[in-house]
Motif scaffolding. Sequence first.
Motif, mmCIF file in Angstrom:
data_model
loop_
_atom_site.group_PDB
_atom_site.id
_atom_site.type_symbol
_atom_site.label_atom_id
_atom_site.label_comp_id
_atom_site.label_asym_id
_atom_site.label_seq_id
_atom_site.Cartn_x
_atom_site.Cartn_y
_atom_site.Cartn_z
ATOM 1 N N LYS A 274 6.370 112.288 53.328
ATOM 2 C CA LYS A 274 7.387 112.084 54.360
ATOM 3 C C LYS A 274 7.245 113.159 55.441
ATOM 4 O O LYS A 274 7.188 112.879 56.628
ATOM 5 C CB LYS A 274 8.775 112.190 53.714
ATOM 6 C CG LYS A 274 9.695 111.047 54.075
ATOM 7 C CD LYS A 274 10.837 111.017 53.101
ATOM 8 C CE LYS A 274 12.150 110.846 53.787
ATOM 9 N NZ LYS A 274 13.253 110.995 52.845
ATOM 10 N N ALA A 275 7.122 114.415 54.976
ATOM 11 C CA ALA A 275 6.996 115.512 55.932
ATOM 12 C C ALA A 275 5.703 115.364 56.724
ATOM 13 O O ALA A 275 5.680 115.465 57.947
ATOM 14 C CB ALA A 275 7.003 116.844 55.190
ATOM 15 N N ALA A 276 4.601 115.061 56.007
ATOM 16 C CA ALA A 276 3.303 114.930 56.667
ATOM 17 C C ALA A 276 3.342 113.776 57.669
ATOM 18 O O ALA A 276 2.779 113.864 58.751
ATOM 19 C CB ALA A 276 2.198 114.683 55.633
ATOM 20 N N GLY A 277 4.039 112.698 57.291
ATOM 21 C CA GLY A 277 4.117 111.522 58.155
ATOM 22 C C GLY A 277 4.779 111.848 59.472
ATOM 23 O O GLY A 277 4.307 111.444 60.531
ATOM 24 N N THR B 91 -2.427 106.122 52.533
ATOM 25 C CA THR B 91 -1.127 105.768 53.121
ATOM 26 C C THR B 91 -0.905 106.358 54.518
ATOM 27 O O THR B 91 0.167 106.183 55.094
ATOM 28 C CB THR B 91 0.034 106.217 52.202
ATOM 29 O OG1 THR B 91 -0.092 107.621 51.956
ATOM 30 C CG2 THR B 91 0.006 105.472 50.884
ATOM 31 N N ASN B 92 -1.918 107.058 55.043
ATOM 32 C CA ASN B 92 -1.736 107.651 56.371
ATOM 33 C C ASN B 92 -2.822 107.306 57.376
ATOM 34 O O ASN B 92 -2.803 107.799 58.508
ATOM 35 C CB ASN B 92 -1.624 109.178 56.254
ATOM 36 C CG ASN B 92 -0.282 109.578 55.677
ATOM 37 O OD1 ASN B 92 0.742 109.471 56.347
ATOM 38 N ND2 ASN B 92 -0.280 109.981 54.418
ATOM 39 N N TYR B 93 -3.784 106.478 56.979
ATOM 40 C CA TYR B 93 -4.872 106.074 57.862
ATOM 41 C C TYR B 93 -4.977 104.565 57.713
ATOM 42 O O TYR B 93 -5.629 104.046 56.806
ATOM 43 C CB TYR B 93 -6.171 106.763 57.431
ATOM 44 C CG TYR B 93 -7.322 106.594 58.391
ATOM 45 C CD1 TYR B 93 -7.395 107.367 59.552
ATOM 46 C CD2 TYR B 93 -8.344 105.683 58.137
ATOM 47 C CE1 TYR B 93 -8.466 107.217 60.428
ATOM 48 C CE2 TYR B 93 -9.420 105.536 59.005
ATOM 49 C CZ TYR B 93 -9.468 106.308 60.144
ATOM 50 O OH TYR B 93 -10.531 106.171 61.022
ATOM 51 N N VAL C 25 0.862 104.273 62.113
ATOM 52 C CA VAL C 25 1.386 103.122 61.352
ATOM 53 C C VAL C 25 2.400 103.577 60.302
ATOM 54 O O VAL C 25 3.484 102.982 60.177
ATOM 55 C CB VAL C 25 0.230 102.321 60.699
ATOM 56 C CG1 VAL C 25 0.784 101.251 59.771
ATOM 57 C CG2 VAL C 25 -0.652 101.687 61.775
ATOM 58 N N ALA C 26 2.087 104.630 59.548
ATOM 59 C CA ALA C 26 2.992 105.046 58.458
ATOM 60 C C ALA C 26 4.388 105.385 58.992
ATOM 61 O O ALA C 26 5.388 104.813 58.530
ATOM 62 C CB ALA C 26 2.389 106.209 57.675
ATOM 63 N N THR D 209 4.949 101.032 43.807
ATOM 64 C CA THR D 209 5.226 99.890 44.675
ATOM 65 C C THR D 209 4.512 100.082 46.015
ATOM 66 O O THR D 209 4.479 101.198 46.547
ATOM 67 C CB THR D 209 6.750 99.800 44.901
ATOM 68 O OG1 THR D 209 7.366 99.707 43.617
ATOM 69 C CG2 THR D 209 7.123 98.590 45.721
ATOM 70 N N MET D 210 3.970 99.022 46.546
ATOM 71 C CA MET D 210 3.236 99.104 47.816
ATOM 72 C C MET D 210 4.124 99.664 48.930
ATOM 73 O O MET D 210 5.294 99.281 49.047
ATOM 74 C CB MET D 210 2.772 97.706 48.211
ATOM 75 C CG MET D 210 1.756 97.682 49.334
ATOM 76 S SD MET D 210 0.136 98.122 48.732
ATOM 77 C CE MET D 210 -0.381 96.571 48.009
ATOM 78 N N LEU D 211 3.580 100.546 49.745
ATOM 79 C CA LEU D 211 4.314 101.052 50.911
ATOM 80 C C LEU D 211 4.059 100.117 52.108
ATOM 81 O O LEU D 211 3.042 99.427 52.168
ATOM 82 C CB LEU D 211 3.870 102.474 51.247
ATOM 83 C CG LEU D 211 4.286 103.543 50.218
ATOM 84 C CD1 LEU D 211 3.766 104.917 50.633
ATOM 85 C CD2 LEU D 211 5.798 103.572 50.034
ATOM 86 N N PRO D 212 5.006 100.095 53.063
ATOM 87 C CA PRO D 212 4.866 99.169 54.196
ATOM 88 C C PRO D 212 3.521 99.272 54.917
ATOM 89 O O PRO D 212 2.914 98.244 55.263
ATOM 90 C CB PRO D 212 6.011 99.576 55.125
ATOM 91 C CG PRO D 212 7.037 100.165 54.212
ATOM 92 C CD PRO D 212 6.269 100.840 53.102
ATOM 93 N N GLN D 213 3.020 100.487 55.128
ATOM 94 C CA GLN D 213 1.786 100.635 55.913
ATOM 95 C C GLN D 213 0.586 99.966 55.238
ATOM 96 O O GLN D 213 -0.410 99.645 55.890
ATOM 97 C CB GLN D 213 1.491 102.114 56.203
ATOM 98 C CG GLN D 213 1.339 103.012 54.990
ATOM 99 C CD GLN D 213 2.630 103.678 54.587
ATOM 100 O OE1 GLN D 213 3.682 103.035 54.555
ATOM 101 N NE2 GLN D 213 2.576 104.967 54.266
ATOM 102 N N ASN D 214 0.644 99.765 53.925
ATOM 103 C CA ASN D 214 -0.464 99.125 53.212
ATOM 104 C C ASN D 214 -0.242 97.620 52.999
ATOM 105 O O ASN D 214 -1.037 96.973 52.323
ATOM 106 C CB ASN D 214 -0.714 99.818 51.872
ATOM 107 C CG ASN D 214 -1.245 101.226 52.040
ATOM 108 O OD1 ASN D 214 -0.521 102.193 51.814
ATOM 109 N ND2 ASN D 214 -2.471 101.370 52.484
ATOM 110 N N GLY D 215 0.865 97.086 53.566
ATOM 111 C CA GLY D 215 1.059 95.638 53.488
ATOM 112 C C GLY D 215 2.120 95.183 52.526
ATOM 113 O O GLY D 215 2.043 94.074 51.989
ATOM 114 N N ALA D 216 3.127 96.028 52.269
ATOM 115 C CA ALA D 216 4.224 95.671 51.373
ATOM 116 C C ALA D 216 4.910 94.417 51.863
ATOM 117 O O ALA D 216 4.960 94.161 53.061
ATOM 118 C CB ALA D 216 5.233 96.822 51.292
#
Length: 317
Positions: free
Chosen positions: A29-32, A77-79, A92-93, A216-223
Amino acid sequence: MSNPLRSVPVRSSEITPKQAYLSRRDFIKAAGVVAGSIALAGCAPKAAESTAAPALDTGPPKTDELGNPANSFEDITNYNNYYEFSTNKEAVAPLSKDFTTAPWTVEVGGLVNKPQTFGVEDLLSLFPQEERIYRLRCVEAWSMVIPWNGFPLASLLKMVEPTSAAKYVRFETIFRPEEMKGQGSPFYPWPYQEGLRIDEAMNDLATLATGMYGETMLPQNGAPIRLVVPWKYGFKSIKSIVKIELTDARPNTLWNTVATNEYGFYANVNPAVDHPRWSQASERRIGELSRRASLPFNGYGEQVASLYDGMDLSLNF
Ligand code: MTE
């Protein structure tokens, strides 16, 4: 023929301990936030060049069947390529973090005997979730190794009983421009669509993924659910699917519509056929410094090459 990519159920020991996951989520979260603000300032460092995140996952190291280590949760999750949110991979993230992924249904219909609309929770309980560690090779010549959780697309297709007239499978991403600002762009024919020939869709490698690294899949990966077709360029692996339709005609696909001579329907990874604007002979594995040779069918030829017997692969369309 033995299949080295046989499905492996997720062992509980492989799932990241919750505590490690929670602290990792805080870190992400912080890195994002930091990555997002740098990206919007227009000078984002590439994920491969960023300093390594502390390794918080205490599980055993994950590798693909060739021995390649999986990319880190942070890299995966960040690229991201997800044009509905941004054309900037690092943006995107942060831009997708509040995307609504529940409730969510997937309508499966067209040329089938038993059309049905499934809630994602139905899919999770109907089909055992497996871990599948696959290489993802983007048409842009970068790649990652990703430990997906999901189930074979074939299991879902068999349940709805395709008729003998069904020759192709069409997939559609959700259209929700109020949450996906990129869908306001007039340059793309939204919603994102993709397609496979039915025998490709029935191949065991074709996966519907609902998670990654046991989470659980995160939104950036297509949740909450996306396709993974590891022997094809990454754009075939459509995200956030709401509709699957069996058809007798080859479906249009977003990238083929946008640039027909650059992005084919088949789009099998083929180092011998260059993209009109760059070489496909080698790739940059995210997290590595030197480039590596790309492999025909992304290294999955044993499982899929026979699908294309008699086709002229130098065309790759
Ligand atoms: N699906 C949708 N709906 N929108 C997209 O922009 N990008 C594709 C594919 N699926 C895309 C998509 C591309 S080009 C790639 S390389 C992969 O998603 C990237 O998946 P990842 O971000 O999980 O690595």
